[in-house]
Design a protein around this motif. Structure first.
Motif, PDB file in Angstrom:
ATOM      1  N   HIS F  19       4.018  -2.462  -0.936  1.00  0.00           N
ATOM      2  CA  HIS F  19       2.750  -1.758  -0.747  1.00  0.00           C
ATOM      3  C   HIS F  19       2.728  -0.897   0.511  1.00  0.00           C
ATOM      4  O   HIS F  19       1.802  -0.145   0.709  1.00  0.00           O
ATOM      5  N   ALA F  20       3.762  -1.047   1.359  1.00  0.00           N
ATOM      6  CA  ALA F  20       3.671  -0.506   2.710  1.00  0.00           C
ATOM      7  C   ALA F  20       3.527   1.004   2.763  1.00  0.00           C
ATOM      8  O   ALA F  20       3.077   1.559   3.748  1.00  0.00           O
ATOM      9  N   HIS F  21       3.837   1.701   1.712  1.00  0.00           N
ATOM     10  CA  HIS F  21       3.767   3.162   1.745  1.00  0.00           C
ATOM     11  C   HIS F  21       2.419   3.663   1.250  1.00  0.00           C
ATOM     12  O   HIS F  21       2.212   4.860   1.128  1.00  0.00           O
ATOM     13  N   CYS F  22       1.524   2.798   0.932  1.00  0.00           N
ATOM     14  CA  CYS F  22       0.393   3.191   0.088  1.00  0.00           C
ATOM     15  C   CYS F  22      -0.911   2.681   0.666  1.00  0.00           C
ATOM     16  O   CYS F  22      -1.068   1.500   0.945  1.00  0.00           O
ATOM     17  N   ASP F  23      -1.856   3.585   0.833  1.00  0.00           N
ATOM     18  CA  ASP F  23      -3.161   3.181   1.336  1.00  0.00           C
ATOM     19  C   ASP F  23      -4.028   2.606   0.234  1.00  0.00           C
ATOM     20  O   ASP F  23      -4.561   1.519   0.324  1.00  0.00           O
ATOM     21  N   PRO F  25      -4.182   0.713  -2.791  1.00  0.00           N
ATOM     22  CA  PRO F  25      -3.208  -0.123  -3.483  1.00  0.00           C
ATOM     23  C   PRO F  25      -3.226   0.047  -4.991  1.00  0.00           C
ATOM     24  O   PRO F  25      -2.366  -0.467  -5.677  1.00  0.00           O
ATOM     25  N   CYS F  26      -4.181   0.807  -5.497  1.00  0.00           N
ATOM     26  CA  CYS F  26      -4.243   0.926  -6.951  1.00  0.00           C
ATOM     27  C   CYS F  26      -3.117   1.797  -7.495  1.00  0.00           C
ATOM     28  O   CYS F  26      -2.779   1.714  -8.667  1.00  0.00           O
ATOM     29  N   GLY F  27      -2.554   2.647  -6.649  1.00  0.00           N
ATOM     30  CA  GLY F  27      -1.458   3.489  -7.105  1.00  0.00           C
ATOM     31  C   GLY F  27      -1.880   4.606  -8.030  1.00  0.00           C
ATOM     32  O   GLY F  27      -1.048   5.287  -8.614  1.00  0.00           O
ATOM     33  N   VAL F  28      -3.203   4.810  -8.184  1.00  0.00           N
ATOM     34  CA  VAL F  28      -3.676   5.883  -9.057  1.00  0.00           C
ATOM     35  C   VAL F  28      -4.004   7.111  -8.212  1.00  0.00           C
ATOM     36  O   VAL F  28      -5.007   7.128  -7.516  1.00  0.00           O
TER      37      VAL F  28
END
Lengths: 156, 156, 156, 156, 156, 156
Positions: F19-23, F25-28
């Motif tokens: 998850h570390a690259h992503c604010d 967390p939904c990835g959408v």
């Protein structure tokens, strides 16, 4: 473990069902918040109608007028949004399919009330602000009747 | 023109003075919003106390418990903030110096009520949530008395 | 299990008591945020006073003037709200009963500062914006003195 | 009249140009707000690391632990968002093309700082929270140097 | 002057009528925002189901698990609220009485979709998240059909 | 236990790294939200240019004009903020160092787009609103190309 988790989610929802009908888990619904916001919309509409542009060309008079006008419109806007939000919380979270049998016009009443909130933002119109107030009273009455209580519609 | 503007601002504020005591220009104050929010804090506190962690180690039971616990804490948090906000609006916008003569403990009462809102966020504590409720009732009574009206403290 | 839970809640709050005085659990209080917001209120008040309506009747000049005027009022409004919010966080969360012994006028100082925030929204008034600034400086000084530190009131 | 309006918009933008570089028309920029928010992220990270789950299976202990854990995560989340927001305001509104000549790494520095804000939300990681703090100090130094002032990076 | 103002408000609303049906004066409606939010609800529900509590009793594993669980629930909550908000904007602002003739089930469809948003907050339930998605697709189709256009329901 | 916790935090971050690259967390991620907001900015700019002050001195005409003007500016403001927010989410959360190799101008493109959002708030300027739209289209194209998909830029 995932399989087990999915299986148990599919099989065991019963412990959660008591909340499934309700968005605000607190269970505290009260149309008083709606009424307070609608009263503010009506009050701001009246104040805006009573607000006269300066008759002179004095700059400070115009600055004072514009500051007040801008703020009054902003409060009318914000309170009309709040009224709409509160009406829609009652509709989507408090009212349930069983209420539709007693109040078959519920959807239509809510829809018109919500549209009146928008109209009160778009216009400065005493008649619309008063019609919104009467819709809020109608929803107040349906709400308390549906709970088997009656409650006077007292304005502040 | 600037000089003229500054001069007229200094000389002509009288047209604005009617609003100068008031943050919300709508003039609609009503402690009902405070009461609704405080009722929600109390309800959530009770629900959190009644919420038991699963006795099994079943993952889905734990997920359901944690989802519900997180949401209940978030609503308690939000409604305690709302209660505090509404109390402070009454204090900073409705109450005026003249009220301090009749209610010399006003500042202290408001301060304690605001601190109870914070305490209800920090803890899950039935006694504090009920004490907050009694402070909200006290403020309700001061408010209506100051307007020369009395109004029963009816909970929804 | 409920009885056990209630009992232990009544008996064991000691582990939580360290947070009970504090709304923002981070423990980071700093009147710098209050000062930055109050500076913005003062800056916007000055800019609004300096803003002249077009002397011509040119429509685009009026549109540009109105766009700028609306935005300046909105920023003044927002920053005055922010100043008030920050002042009240210090009052309700940082200051504790012990501070009242050293600063018996604390409640009154905070109340007046909060009322000045409202006044700066209602009016475009240089004197009130500067008085707010001096109240913010007074609170800044009380805050740092209460922590046994001194800190210059440097504006950005 | 429309033609006239469009024409004058095309021909007369000069009166507005003074604001064109600036989002917040108040002109008050101060990295102090960024620093206060980043300090809160660091403080919450430390508090979360220090928070131990109860060693017993006592329900009230677990409720207290979960309430505190949820709130600490929420504050860390909110303050990391605030840190990011404040950094991006400086980048998009205060810094102008001319600054890129003196600080060719500005975009990259801001990007990494913003990504550290996200990382501090995703993880409970002391090293990342401290790296964020050092980036905030770096931006603080660039900011004040670009204004020809120096200002100590004093934490509250 | 007030009489004149009221009279002209009563007589001259025609210039405003073009906006009277519309809350968002921009006239830009697009169910894409609803779809993006609903996709996020579905994604978070899947991620929450896939999230396993640590099998060990290691404190750091539990802290990491709880941090991630809390954040996932918060995003699910926020995006479900957003989905509901966007659905209700279409209902109260875009759709007009004339649409009810072509889509007599519109109120009921919107109501169920809004209630599914709430259900997706209350539970971690794949079936409900997928049912919400299918309702969002249904509303997407009604919307574009009502504008005489067709638009594929492409997910990101 | 603290030592153990710190040690395991230092040693075991691998489970969180995904998850570390992503604010979010939904990835959408979907630039559709950016486009909808930018379309609203453009629409409001056009409506503001088309809005003429009353030629008479009739008070109700002026009230209607000012109400509409204030609301249009507020929507332009809000949607320009939203456009900026969405652009910056893509930049800080979706795009990763590897994308910079393919799109070396990414930082500069995002920066200019964000500054255009601010410019569209400050001015009522058709050229700037259209330039913002073309930047949003450019970012849309980079986004979908970086995912190995192509997607037409369809406006609503």
């Amino acid at each position: 473990m995932l399989t087990k988790l999915v299986n148990s989610l599919l099989n065991k929802k019963s412990t959660l069902e008591v909340h499934a009908h309700c968005d605000g888990p607190c269970g505290v619904y009260d149309p008083a918040s709606t009424r307070v916001a609608a009263e503010a919309v009506l009050a701001m509409t009246k104040k805006l109608i009573a607000l006269n542009p300066p008759s002179s060309t004095d700059s400070a008079d115009w600055a004072a007028y514009s500051n007040t006008f801008s703020r009054f419109v902003a409060v009318k806007e914000e309170q009309a949004k709040e009224t709409k939000k509160e009406i829609l919380i009652l509709w989507t979270d408090y009212f349930k399919p069983v209420h539709l049998e007693t109040y078959p016009d519920l959807h239509e009443t809510i829809w018109k009330a919500a549209k009146l909130c928008s109209a009160c933002k778009v216009n400065i119109d005493l008649a619309q602000a008063e019609e919104l107030m009467s819709y809020v009273e109608k929803i107040h009455n349906i709400f308390w009747e549906s709970k088997g209580r009656s409650d006077a519609f007292v304005k502040s």
